[in-house]
Design an enzyme around this catalytic site. Structure first.
Site, PDB file in Angstrom:
ATOM      1  N   GLU A 102       0.816  -1.216   0.000  1.00 30.64           N
ATOM      2  CA  GLU A 102       0.000   0.000   0.000  1.00 30.64           C
ATOM      3  C   GLU A 102       0.852   1.269   0.000  1.00 30.64           C
ATOM      4  O   GLU A 102       0.376   2.321  -0.374  1.00 30.64           O
ATOM      5  CB  GLU A 102      -0.926   0.015   1.228  1.00 30.64           C
ATOM      6  CG  GLU A 102      -2.273  -0.601   0.934  1.00 30.64           C
ATOM      7  CD  GLU A 102      -3.323  -0.335   2.006  1.00 30.64           C
ATOM      8  OE1 GLU A 102      -4.426  -0.841   1.828  1.00 30.64           O
ATOM      9  OE2 GLU A 102      -3.059   0.348   2.997  1.00 30.64           O
TER      10      GLU A 102
ATOM     11  N   HIS B  81       9.474 -26.539  -2.135  1.00 33.38           N
ATOM     12  CA  HIS B  81       8.874 -27.664  -2.853  1.00 33.38           C
ATOM     13  C   HIS B  81       7.708 -27.199  -3.713  1.00 33.38           C
ATOM     14  O   HIS B  81       6.879 -27.987  -4.131  1.00 33.38           O
ATOM     15  CB  HIS B  81       8.428 -28.742  -1.859  1.00 33.38           C
ATOM     16  CG  HIS B  81       9.587 -29.312  -1.100  1.00 33.38           C
ATOM     17  ND1 HIS B  81      10.161 -30.534  -1.408  1.00 33.38           N
ATOM     18  CD2 HIS B  81      10.325 -28.797  -0.082  1.00 33.38           C
ATOM     19  CE1 HIS B  81      11.184 -30.747  -0.595  1.00 33.38           C
ATOM     20  NE2 HIS B  81      11.304 -29.701   0.219  1.00 33.38           N
TER      21      HIS B  81
ATOM     22  N   LYS C  75     -13.275   0.744  -2.444  1.00 31.06           N
ATOM     23  CA  LYS C  75     -14.257   0.998  -1.373  1.00 31.06           C
ATOM     24  C   LYS C  75     -15.477   1.720  -1.957  1.00 31.06           C
ATOM     25  O   LYS C  75     -16.621   1.379  -1.661  1.00 31.06           O
ATOM     26  CB  LYS C  75     -13.641   1.868  -0.266  1.00 31.06           C
ATOM     27  CG  LYS C  75     -12.666   1.156   0.666  1.00 31.06           C
ATOM     28  CD  LYS C  75     -12.287   2.083   1.821  1.00 31.06           C
ATOM     29  CE  LYS C  75     -11.298   1.461   2.793  1.00 31.06           C
ATOM     30  NZ  LYS C  75     -10.892   2.341   3.877  1.00 31.06           N
TER      31      LYS C  75
HETATM   32  O1  PA5 Z   1      -3.083   1.361   5.771  1.00 31.41           O
HETATM   33  C1  PA5 Z   1      -4.228   1.768   5.667  1.00 31.41           C
HETATM   34  O2  PA5 Z   1      -4.545   2.949   5.882  1.00 31.41           O
HETATM   35  C2  PA5 Z   1      -5.343   0.819   5.292  1.00 31.41           C
HETATM   36  O3  PA5 Z   1      -4.860  -0.475   5.072  1.00 31.41           O
HETATM   37  C3  PA5 Z   1      -6.380   0.772   6.385  1.00 31.41           C
HETATM   38  O4  PA5 Z   1      -5.781   0.311   7.565  1.00 31.41           O
HETATM   39  C4  PA5 Z   1      -7.559  -0.143   6.001  1.00 31.41           C
HETATM   40  O5  PA5 Z   1      -8.099   0.240   4.764  1.00 31.41           O
HETATM   41  C5  PA5 Z   1      -8.641  -0.066   7.081  1.00 31.41           C
HETATM   42  O6  PA5 Z   1      -9.120   1.244   7.204  1.00 31.41           O
HETATM   43  P1  PA5 Z   1      -9.919   1.713   8.474  1.00 31.41           P
HETATM   44  O7  PA5 Z   1      -9.064   1.583   9.667  1.00 31.41           O
HETATM   45  O8  PA5 Z   1     -10.279   3.132   8.175  1.00 31.41           O
HETATM   46  O9  PA5 Z   1     -11.143   0.833   8.575  1.00 31.41           O
END
Ligand code: PA5
Length: 447
Positions: A292, A313, A434
């Site tokens: 990310e 393997h 989303k």
């Molecule tokens: O790193 C990030 O910001 C994302 O992976 C969020 O943690 C994930 O989308 C979850 O979001 P939220 O905590 O708003 O539910």
């Protein structure tokens, strides 16, 4: 201060030399991260978090826990992405592999179970979780920074209904702990209105950099994990990067520069290879962190994991002979061939009464020593084939070194992304899905 995780780039072929070109830029990126002057600088409060806030927060959580009245033996973490991956990483690394079975025998070292919800949309998974909870006394920690993410929101509804039905309205409320934004979002509003105990995710920390904040500390502390030692490990790593201690040889900078050189050389995938299955959760957390943070503007190394020797393997064939688009990062635990740590246990290959199985040469050796040898054998084979292989080593698998690794990878990730000239701290790509999900499921306002 104990030893810092080490990086060895000797088996990276020409990358080692190429990476030298990026070291001074890596130093500059680190400085911009430390001062908050980098891209996404408003999301750098995770840097040096233990010293600035973490130790104090831990005391607050501990005090709250001491006064908590309802009996519980299980913590359900309701979150997705950075809101659950850190707790899972620590839980898997430090708990008995069969804690669920050994609980009754007291062999899970006093820790309570952690179970997970809201990290997918499996209907069967939710039903089976509730079936399991019938045999437990749960407390539910709903974690979402935005407070609007579909997966944990659905899980929260299901879990709250369950708790209300099982314990009644008042007790159900006591069994919910909310971790969310300081002020914004539906979850913050619900927590305030309904009087759920709550902790805040600071504005300056994004989900995937939040493991050492309330996001990770609350569930881990409730379940009895050694959070103080984890914070100490992370704190030492950050301290080793303080201007008076750091130079361009620092392992964080070396690794970030090697990754940058790998990208320049056309590598597309970074595989984190590890031999201890307990580190599976950490590798999942690492994948989320790097995926990310770096995967933007058509750049970045795709983060993947391989567990050795299992994957030798299966996927090993690909590394040996397939598309040469890979940088391989080996994660060694040095004590695999020496003494045991708090977490590790030792077993020697026993004598054999059955007949000649041709294994006499291994008799009396630790199984972990054979495991490390398998990793070294793969390292040799892959690097001879031309796969650049970088080695990371920690002295032992312990809460302290787990903390160091969390901080280490956070820093390497941020510096790597800055070297690629992308903002490490946004994730617009995730927002796209989303929004589509809202539209597909008919959320008002999303056409
Ligand atoms: O790193 C990030 O910001 C994302 O992976 C969020 O943690 C994930 O989308 C979850 O979001 P939220 O905590 O708003 O539910």
């Amino acid at each position: 201060m104990s030893r810092i995780i080490s990086v060895d780039g000797q088996n990276t072929g020409t990358l080692q030399e190429k990476s030298l070109e990026y070291l001074s830029k890596a130093e500059d990126s680190l400085k911009s991260l430390q001062s908050g002057n980098c891209a996404g600088g408003e999301f750098t409060s995770w840097y040096h978090w233990p010293k600035n806030h973490g130790f104090e927060l831990l005391q607050q959580i501990d005090r709250w826990k001491e006064n908590y009245e309802s009996a519980y033996d299980t913590v359900v973490v309701g979150g997705i992405g950075g809101s659950y991956a850190g707790a899972l990483a620590v839980e898997q690394a430090l708990s008995h592999s069969h804690a669920q079975i050994l609980d009754g025998a007291g062999k899970s070292q006093g820790k309570k179970s952690i179970m997970y919800a809201g990290h997918n949309l499996s209907e069967t998974g939710l039903i089976e979780l509730l079936e399991a909870l019938d045999h437990k006394l749960p407390i539910v920690n709903v974690i979402s920074k935005s407070g609007t993410t579909t997966e944990p929101s659905v899980a929260f509804r299901v879990l709250y209904s369950y708790l209300q039905e099982r314990f009644g309205k008042e007790e159900a409320k006591k069994r919910i702990v909310v971790t969310t934004d300081t002020q914004k979002g539906v979850l913050r509003q619900l927590a305030n209105e309904s009087g759920f105990p709550s902790f805040s995710i600071p504005d300056g920390v994004g989900g995937r950099f939040s493991v050492l904040t309330a996001v990770g500390l609350v569930p881990l502390c409730l379940a009895g994990y050694p959070t103080q030692e984890i914070l100490e490990g992370a704190n030492d790593l950050f301290t080793s990067l303080d201007p008076e201690n750091v130079n361009s040889e620092h392992p964080c900078l070396q690794l970030a520069a090697i990754r940058r050189a790998a990208w320049e050389q056309g590598k597309a995938i970074d595989i984190l290879s590890y031999g201890e299955p307990k580190l599976g959760g950490l590798v999942e957390w690492w994948k989320q962190l790097f995926g990310e943070s770096e995967g933007k503007d058509s750049k970045g190394l795709f983060p993947a994991g391989m567990i050795y020797s299992t994957d030798l393997h299966s996927l090993g064939q690909f590394l040996q002979d397939g598309n040469p688009c890979i940088l391989e990062t080996f994660l060694f635990i040095e004590s695999e061939s020496s003494s045991a740590s708090q977490v590790e246990k030792r077993l020697k290959v026993p004598g054999f009464a059955l007949g000649d199985d041709k294994l006499q040469y291994l008799e009396g050796k630790y199984v972990a020593e054979i495991g490390t040898a398998a990793m070294k054998a793969a390292l040799e084979a892959h690097s001879e084939r031309g796969v650049p292989c970088v080695c990371l080593s920690i002295p032992s698998l312990s809460p302290y070194y787990l903390g160091q690794m969390l901080a280490f990878f956070e820093v390497v990730c941020a510096v790597s992304a800055l070297l690629l000239e992308v903002n490490p701290f946004n994730q617009e790509g995730v927002e796209a899905y989303k929004t589509n999900l809202f539209r597909i499921m008919g959320r008002p306002g999303f056409k």
